[in-house]
Design a protein around this motif. Structure first.
Motif, PDB file in Angstrom:
ATOM      1  N   SER A 226       5.998  29.749  -9.480  1.00 62.29           N
ATOM      2  CA  SER A 226       7.364  29.893  -8.662  1.00 62.29           C
ATOM      3  C   SER A 226       7.730  31.273  -8.876  1.00 62.29           C
ATOM      4  O   SER A 226       7.537  32.088  -9.867  1.00 62.29           O
ATOM      5  CB  SER A 226       8.197  28.919  -8.970  1.00 62.29           C
ATOM      6  OG  SER A 226       8.809  29.194 -10.379  1.00 62.29           O
ATOM      7  N   HIS A 227       8.420  31.968  -7.911  1.00 64.65           N
ATOM      8  CA  HIS A 227       9.176  33.237  -8.004  1.00 64.65           C
ATOM      9  C   HIS A 227      10.451  33.285  -7.149  1.00 64.65           C
ATOM     10  O   HIS A 227      10.538  32.390  -6.094  1.00 64.65           O
ATOM     11  CB  HIS A 227       8.380  34.335  -7.465  1.00 64.65           C
ATOM     12  CG  HIS A 227       7.604  34.416  -6.163  1.00 64.65           C
ATOM     13  ND1 HIS A 227       8.643  34.849  -5.109  1.00 64.65           N
ATOM     14  CD2 HIS A 227       6.590  33.944  -5.601  1.00 64.65           C
ATOM     15  CE1 HIS A 227       7.855  34.868  -4.157  1.00 64.65           C
ATOM     16  NE2 HIS A 227       6.703  33.997  -4.165  1.00 64.65           N
TER      17      HIS A 227
ATOM     18  N   CYS B 159      10.312  30.431  -4.234  1.00 65.46           N
ATOM     19  CA  CYS B 159       8.997  30.075  -3.584  1.00 65.46           C
ATOM     20  C   CYS B 159       8.197  29.378  -4.568  1.00 65.46           C
ATOM     21  O   CYS B 159       7.888  29.842  -5.987  1.00 65.46           O
ATOM     22  CB  CYS B 159       8.307  31.284  -2.980  1.00 65.46           C
ATOM     23  SG  CYS B 159       6.645  30.967  -2.489  1.00 65.46           S
ATOM     24  N   ILE B 160       7.843  28.036  -4.068  1.00 66.54           N
ATOM     25  CA  ILE B 160       6.918  27.324  -5.238  1.00 66.54           C
ATOM     26  C   ILE B 160       5.574  27.208  -4.515  1.00 66.54           C
ATOM     27  O   ILE B 160       5.433  26.993  -3.500  1.00 66.54           O
ATOM     28  CB  ILE B 160       7.460  25.978  -5.399  1.00 66.54           C
ATOM     29  CG1 ILE B 160       8.767  25.939  -6.361  1.00 66.54           C
ATOM     30  CG2 ILE B 160       6.428  24.997  -6.326  1.00 66.54           C
ATOM     31  CD1 ILE B 160       9.666  24.684  -6.608  1.00 66.54           C
ATOM     32  N   SER B 161       4.697  27.721  -5.284  1.00 69.32           N
ATOM     33  CA  SER B 161       3.195  27.609  -4.772  1.00 69.32           C
ATOM     34  C   SER B 161       2.488  26.841  -5.616  1.00 69.32           C
ATOM     35  O   SER B 161       2.521  26.570  -6.793  1.00 69.32           O
ATOM     36  CB  SER B 161       2.460  29.089  -4.918  1.00 69.32           C
ATOM     37  OG  SER B 161       2.831  29.912  -4.275  1.00 69.32           O
ATOM     38  N   VAL B 162       1.676  25.632  -5.001  1.00 65.19           N
ATOM     39  CA  VAL B 162       0.967  24.436  -5.601  1.00 65.19           C
ATOM     40  C   VAL B 162      -0.425  24.514  -5.128  1.00 65.19           C
ATOM     41  O   VAL B 162      -1.034  24.662  -4.130  1.00 65.19           O
ATOM     42  CB  VAL B 162       1.637  23.183  -5.379  1.00 65.19           C
ATOM     43  CG1 VAL B 162       0.757  22.075  -6.049  1.00 65.19           C
ATOM     44  CG2 VAL B 162       2.783  23.021  -5.611  1.00 65.19           C
TER      45      VAL B 162
ATOM     46  N   ASP C 245      11.961  16.291  -5.152  1.00 67.40           N
ATOM     47  CA  ASP C 245      12.466  15.397  -6.245  1.00 67.40           C
ATOM     48  C   ASP C 245      12.387  16.004  -7.505  1.00 67.40           C
ATOM     49  O   ASP C 245      13.069  15.747  -8.389  1.00 67.40           O
ATOM     50  CB  ASP C 245      11.658  14.161  -6.082  1.00 67.40           C
ATOM     51  CG  ASP C 245      12.085  13.124  -4.714  1.00 67.40           C
ATOM     52  OD1 ASP C 245      13.103  13.499  -4.222  1.00 67.40           O
ATOM     53  OD2 ASP C 245      11.188  12.416  -4.356  1.00 67.40           O
ATOM     54  N   VAL C 246      11.303  16.729  -7.635  1.00 71.03           N
ATOM     55  CA  VAL C 246      11.112  17.491  -8.911  1.00 71.03           C
ATOM     56  C   VAL C 246      12.161  18.419  -9.289  1.00 71.03           C
ATOM     57  O   VAL C 246      12.634  18.589 -10.341  1.00 71.03           O
ATOM     58  CB  VAL C 246       9.540  18.249  -8.974  1.00 71.03           C
ATOM     59  CG1 VAL C 246       9.661  19.077 -10.065  1.00 71.03           C
ATOM     60  CG2 VAL C 246       8.787  17.031  -8.892  1.00 71.03           C
TER      61      VAL C 246
ATOM     62  N   GLY D 259      10.813  22.356 -12.825  1.00 71.07           N
ATOM     63  CA  GLY D 259      10.221  21.634 -11.872  1.00 71.07           C
ATOM     64  C   GLY D 259       8.864  22.239 -11.744  1.00 71.07           C
ATOM     65  O   GLY D 259       7.725  21.473 -11.766  1.00 71.07           O
ATOM     66  N   THR D 260       8.623  23.486 -11.647  1.00 71.51           N
ATOM     67  CA  THR D 260       7.319  24.149 -11.387  1.00 71.51           C
ATOM     68  C   THR D 260       6.507  23.890 -12.914  1.00 71.51           C
ATOM     69  O   THR D 260       5.562  23.861 -12.804  1.00 71.51           O
ATOM     70  CB  THR D 260       7.594  25.607 -11.346  1.00 71.51           C
ATOM     71  OG1 THR D 260       8.118  25.897 -10.190  1.00 71.51           O
ATOM     72  CG2 THR D 260       6.041  26.379 -11.201  1.00 71.51           C
TER      73      THR D 260
END
Length: 181
Positions: free
Chosen positions: A176-177, A140-143, A98-99, A62-63
């Motif tokens: 992400s991590h 953790c997803i950073s955008v 959703d992703v 997803g990321t």
């Protein structure tokens, strides 16, 4: 004679060999059906929860999908704006969920993913802690959202020419991590 009489009378109470075999076969068939049913129930239960590997794979894919993607709209539009997309908009967490679900690979359930925004949460930079039911794993997803003139959109005007309105384009950079943000 008393010995033969006792043998004849006790033999009347014993089931025939045929009845004994039918009973044993019936018992074994029923036990087999119950074992198969138990495995099917366990399999169904496993399909309602995410595993650590399923979530890790879905977050990673997803990321990758988000990273480098673009959208058109105002940077900072959000917090309830109807057409807003990207970090800072009201639909962010839902978009991240959703992703992740989209990349579950078909093995994980279609629900149970949660993406919680982490402060500071701005239109340009947003972070989400992603979890799923059935697993203790967190990611953790950073955008990051950056203005990209190459992605601007200029529609067709009323007379068929170019519109005088240009919608600004933006590019996302996502990482992400493992672990919470």
């Amino acid at each position: 004679m008393p010995r033969n009489t006792m043998a004849a009378s006790s033999g009347a109470y014993l089931p025939s060999l045929r009845a004994f075999l039918v009973g044993r076969i019936t018992f074994l068939v029923m036990a087999g059906i119950m074992v198969i049913g138990a495995f099917r129930v366990m399999d169904a239960a496993a399909e309602t929860e995410w595993s650590d590997d399923e979530l890790a794979s879905a977050v990673r894919q997803g990321t990758a999908q988000l990273d480098g993607s673009s959208f058109v709209g105002e940077l900072g539009a959000g917090d309830g704006d109807a057409g807003a997309t990207g970090p800072g908009s009201a639909s962010d967490a839902t978009t991240i969920e959703d992703v992740v679900r989209e990349h579950s690979g078909g093995e994980a359930p279609p629900s149970g993913v949660s993406a919680e925004p982490v402060e500071p949460h701005t239109a340009a930079d947003a972070r989400y802690t992603v979890t799923a039911s059935g697993t203790e794993a967190t990611f953790c997803i950073s955008v990051r959202q950056r203005r990209s003139k190459a992605d601007d959109y200029q529609g067709v005007g009323v007379a068929g020419g170019q519109s005088s309105v240009t919608l600004p384009g933006h590019r996302l950079a996502a990482t992400s991590h493992t672990g919470p943000c």
